[in-house]
Every structure is written in structure tokens, then in C-alpha cells.
Design a protein around this motif. Structure first.
Motif, PDB file in Angstrom:
ATOM      1  N   GLY A 101       0.826  -1.214   0.000  1.00  0.00           N
ATOM      2  CA  GLY A 101       0.000   0.000   0.000  1.00  0.00           C
ATOM      3  C   GLY A 101       0.858   1.260   0.000  1.00  0.00           C
ATOM      4  N   ALA A 102       1.956   1.216   0.771  1.00  0.00           N
ATOM      5  CA  ALA A 102       2.857   2.368   0.825  1.00  0.00           C
ATOM      6  C   ALA A 102       3.535   2.574  -0.529  1.00  0.00           C
ATOM      7  N   ASP A 103       3.859   1.471  -1.223  1.00  0.00           N
ATOM      8  CA  ASP A 103       4.473   1.588  -2.558  1.00  0.00           C
ATOM      9  C   ASP A 103       3.511   2.259  -3.537  1.00  0.00           C
ATOM     10  N   LEU A 104       2.252   1.848  -3.472  1.00  0.00           N
ATOM     11  CA  LEU A 104       1.244   2.466  -4.347  1.00  0.00           C
ATOM     12  C   LEU A 104       1.101   3.951  -4.046  1.00  0.00           C
ATOM     13  N   ALA A 105       1.070   4.266  -2.758  1.00  0.00           N
ATOM     14  CA  ALA A 105       0.912   5.668  -2.355  1.00  0.00           C
ATOM     15  C   ALA A 105       2.096   6.502  -2.828  1.00  0.00           C
ATOM     16  N   LEU A 106       3.293   5.955  -2.661  1.00  0.00           N
ATOM     17  CA  LEU A 106       4.493   6.685  -3.090  1.00  0.00           C
ATOM     18  C   LEU A 106       4.482   6.928  -4.596  1.00  0.00           C
ATOM     19  N   ALA A 107       4.072   5.910  -5.345  1.00  0.00           N
ATOM     20  CA  ALA A 107       4.031   6.043  -6.808  1.00  0.00           C
ATOM     21  C   ALA A 107       3.072   7.169  -7.199  1.00  0.00           C
ATOM     22  N   GLU A 108       1.950   7.238  -6.496  1.00  0.00           N
ATOM     23  CA  GLU A 108       0.978   8.286  -6.800  1.00  0.00           C
ATOM     24  C   GLU A 108       1.545   9.670  -6.444  1.00  0.00           C
ATOM     25  N   LEU A 109       2.209   9.758  -5.306  1.00  0.00           N
ATOM     26  CA  LEU A 109       2.787  11.051  -4.899  1.00  0.00           C
ATOM     27  C   LEU A 109       3.879  11.494  -5.870  1.00  0.00           C
ATOM     28  N   ARG A 110       4.634  10.532  -6.389  1.00  0.00           N
ATOM     29  CA  ARG A 110       5.667  10.872  -7.376  1.00  0.00           C
ATOM     30  C   ARG A 110       5.015  11.324  -8.674  1.00  0.00           C
ATOM     31  N   ARG A 111       3.981  10.622  -9.073  1.00  0.00           N
ATOM     32  CA  ARG A 111       3.281  10.971 -10.310  1.00  0.00           C
ATOM     33  C   ARG A 111       2.782  12.419 -10.239  1.00  0.00           C
ATOM     34  N   LEU A 112       2.338  12.825  -9.055  1.00  0.00           N
ATOM     35  CA  LEU A 112       1.806  14.178  -8.878  1.00  0.00           C
ATOM     36  C   LEU A 112       2.906  15.201  -8.576  1.00  0.00           C
ATOM     37  N   GLY A 113       4.135  14.728  -8.495  1.00  0.00           N
ATOM     38  CA  GLY A 113       5.241  15.644  -8.234  1.00  0.00           C
ATOM     39  C   GLY A 113       5.350  16.088  -6.778  1.00  0.00           C
ATOM     40  N   LEU A 114       4.663  15.390  -5.881  1.00  0.00           N
ATOM     41  CA  LEU A 114       4.739  15.764  -4.459  1.00  0.00           C
ATOM     42  C   LEU A 114       6.016  15.240  -3.801  1.00  0.00           C
ATOM     43  N   THR A 115       6.583  14.211  -4.423  1.00  0.00           N
ATOM     44  CA  THR A 115       7.892  13.743  -3.980  1.00  0.00           C
ATOM     45  C   THR A 115       8.590  13.156  -5.195  1.00  0.00           C
ATOM     46  N   ARG A 116       9.810  12.715  -5.006  1.00  0.00           N
ATOM     47  CA  ARG A 116      10.486  12.042  -6.115  1.00  0.00           C
ATOM     48  C   ARG A 116      11.317  10.893  -5.566  1.00  0.00           C
ATOM     49  N   ARG A 117      11.681   9.997  -6.489  1.00  0.00           N
ATOM     50  CA  ARG A 117      12.388   8.790  -6.103  1.00  0.00           C
ATOM     51  C   ARG A 117      13.609   9.128  -5.251  1.00  0.00           C
ATOM     52  N   GLY A 118      13.825   8.372  -4.197  1.00  0.00           N
ATOM     53  CA  GLY A 118      15.006   8.559  -3.370  1.00  0.00           C
ATOM     54  C   GLY A 118      14.783   9.495  -2.187  1.00  0.00           C
ATOM     55  N   LYS A 119      13.690  10.273  -2.233  1.00  0.00           N
ATOM     56  CA  LYS A 119      13.436  11.170  -1.093  1.00  0.00           C
ATOM     57  C   LYS A 119      12.777  10.385   0.032  1.00  0.00           C
ATOM     58  N   THR A 120      13.264  10.582   1.249  1.00  0.00           N
ATOM     59  CA  THR A 120      12.668   9.852   2.376  1.00  0.00           C
ATOM     60  C   THR A 120      11.907  10.789   3.304  1.00  0.00           C
ATOM     61  N   ARG A 121      12.025  12.111   3.069  1.00  0.00           N
ATOM     62  CA  ARG A 121      11.297  13.063   3.920  1.00  0.00           C
ATOM     63  C   ARG A 121      10.480  13.985   3.026  1.00  0.00           C
ATOM     64  N   ILE A 122       9.497  14.608   3.636  1.00  0.00           N
ATOM     65  CA  ILE A 122       8.640  15.512   2.867  1.00  0.00           C
ATOM     66  C   ILE A 122       8.321  16.730   3.735  1.00  0.00           C
ATOM     67  N   ALA A 123       8.221  17.892   3.105  1.00  0.00           N
ATOM     68  CA  ALA A 123       7.949  19.118   3.852  1.00  0.00           C
ATOM     69  C   ALA A 123       6.583  19.037   4.529  1.00  0.00           C
ATOM     70  N   SER A 124       6.536  19.483   5.788  1.00  0.00           N
ATOM     71  CA  SER A 124       5.252  19.473   6.515  1.00  0.00           C
ATOM     72  C   SER A 124       4.192  20.249   5.762  1.00  0.00           C
ATOM     73  N   ALA A 125       4.617  21.283   5.055  1.00  0.00           N
ATOM     74  CA  ALA A 125       3.657  22.117   4.323  1.00  0.00           C
ATOM     75  C   ALA A 125       2.938  21.336   3.226  1.00  0.00           C
ATOM     76  N   LYS A 126       3.508  20.189   2.836  1.00  0.00           N
ATOM     77  CA  LYS A 126       2.871  19.403   1.764  1.00  0.00           C
ATOM     78  C   LYS A 126       1.876  18.362   2.296  1.00  0.00           C
ATOM     79  N   ILE A 127       1.795  18.223   3.622  1.00  0.00           N
ATOM     80  CA  ILE A 127       0.989  17.128   4.175  1.00  0.00           C
ATOM     81  C   ILE A 127      -0.478  17.226   3.740  1.00  0.00           C
ATOM     82  N   GLY A 128      -0.988  18.447   3.725  1.00  0.00           N
ATOM     83  CA  GLY A 128      -2.386  18.625   3.298  1.00  0.00           C
ATOM     84  C   GLY A 128      -2.601  18.134   1.874  1.00  0.00           C
ATOM     85  N   ALA A 129      -1.651  18.469   0.988  1.00  0.00           N
ATOM     86  CA  ALA A 129      -1.756  18.054  -0.412  1.00  0.00           C
ATOM     87  C   ALA A 129      -1.613  16.545  -0.541  1.00  0.00           C
TER      88      ALA A 129
END
Ligand SMILES: [Zn+2]
Length: 205
Positions: A19-47
Motif C-alpha cells: 500500500g505504501a508503494d502504491l501511495a508513493l508512486a501516486e505522490l511521485r506521479r503528482l510531483g509531491l515527492t520524487r524517487r530517493g526522497k525519504t522526507r517531505i515538507a510538513s507544508a505538503k501534508i495537506g496536499a
């Protein structure tokens, strides 16, 4: 800028393993994260929450928690606490099933031994006077007179063996009415009582 660990963020939303892999793929597709990143800005949590909610239906494995036919989202299996259908009401569903099974078996009085004040309170609230419910607690005099009369009153008695119960009390809590519940929590107790009621119904007249 504050950031959070991505796996932990996903896990706190119920996305683990595949499930986490699917979620990550979707977030990458939307440009919210990219491969290799393990952290994400708190400001993006809502998105992130918005994107995951739009893309996935989080459901648990219970057959009753089926996706509505009109829902086009991808199903992701999550633990019951994260299920969008039964959600935090896992205890409620389990207690409803238990009450129905008790009715079918003709049982109206449930004795529960052990558990914390919190879990006993939850059980009481969920049963809401629809079944006779009494407890053996650390306050109960642990002798044959008191515990035995409670057992005599009951149709079925469940002992939460993972919690502190006086040995004197458990010594009295024996016999065909008594079932032991090794797992903590209201849902586990309710499921064990339901199973016992269903077994009684099958072997009964
Ligand atoms: Zn569910």
C-alpha cells in the motif's frame, strides 16, 4: 523548514507495505515527492492527504467493508483502524455482531472479568443497555460467593486473560459458560463471545 519522514507519514495514514508503494508512486506521479526522497515538507501534508484520498479507497479485509460500485478509486488494504468504511468503529461493529449472536443464541447476560476501566467503559457504552452486562474487576471481592453468584447470573462469561485478575477470582470462573480471551481490546472480546454464541447455536437444539 519542517519536514517529516515519508514512510511514517504514510504509515500514520494506514499505507504500509504494498500500500505504501502504491501511495508513493501516486505522490511521485503528482510531483509531491520524487524517487530517493525519504522526507517531505510538513507544508505538503495537506496536499498529500488530498491526493491519497482522491486516488485510493482504504479498506480493511472484512468482507462487509466492500467498495461501493460507484467508487472508482484503487483499493488499498489497511488495518481496520484506517478503514474508511468501518474506521475507528471497529469496536462498534464487533460489539454489534456480538449482540446479534447473543440474541440468536438466546443469551441476555454477559459477565466480563478483567480489562481496564477504559475498555470496560467502552464495552458498556457500546452495549448501551441492550444486554445485561456485569464485571469482575479488581474491586470485586474475589471469592466463591461474590464471583460465583455473578457467574451464576450470567449466560456467558468472558475472561480477559491478558489483564490482571485475582487468581482467586479466576479459580471460580470455570465451566462451560466461561471463555478465555487472550487478546486485549473490546473487538477481540466481542469476537470471542460471538464465536462462542455461534458455536452454541450450532450445537444447540
Ligand atoms: Zn473495515
Amino acid at each position: 523548514m519542517h519536514d517529516v519522514a515519508l514512510p511514517e507519514l504514510l504509515s500514520s495514514r494506514g499505507f504500509e507495505g504494498a500500500g505504501a508503494d502504491l501511495a508513493l508512486a501516486e505522490l511521485r506521479r503528482l510531483g509531491l515527492t520524487r524517487r530517493g526522497k525519504t522526507r517531505i515538507a510538513s507544508a505538503k501534508i495537506g496536499a498529500v492527504d488530498e491526493a491519497l484520498g482522491a486516488a485510493f479507497l482504504r479498506r480493511c479485509s472484512k468482507p462487509a467493508c466492500r467498495r461501493d460500485a460507484s467508487d472508482a478509486r484503487v483499493e488499498v488494504f489497511v488495518s481496520a483502524g484506517h478503514c474508511e468504511i468501518c474506521g475507528g468503529s471497529d469496536n462498534r461493529r464487533a460489539v454489534e455482531d456480538m449482540l446479534a449472536a447473543m440474541r440468536r443464541a438466546g443469551y441476555a447476560r454477559l459477565l466480563v472479568a478483567g480489562g481496564s476501566p477504559g475498555t470496560r467503559g467502552d464495552l458498556e457504552r457500546l452495549c448501551a443497555g441492550r444486554v445485561g452486562l456485569r464485571f469482575v474487576t479488581e474491586e470485586t471481592t474475589p471469592n466463591r460467593k461474590t464471583v460465583g453468584s455473578l457467574l451464576g447470573w450470567s449466560d456467558i462469561a468472558a475472561v480477559w486473560t491478558s489483564t490482571e485478575i485475582s487468581h482467586k477470582a479466576t479459580a471460580v470462573l470455570r465451566g462451560p459458560k466461561v471463555l478465555k480471551v487472550p487478546r486485549r481490546g473490546v473487538a477481540a472480546l466481542a469476537a470471542a463471545v460471538r464465536d462462542r454464541c455461534e458455536a452454541a447455536g450450532r450445537s444447540g437444539p
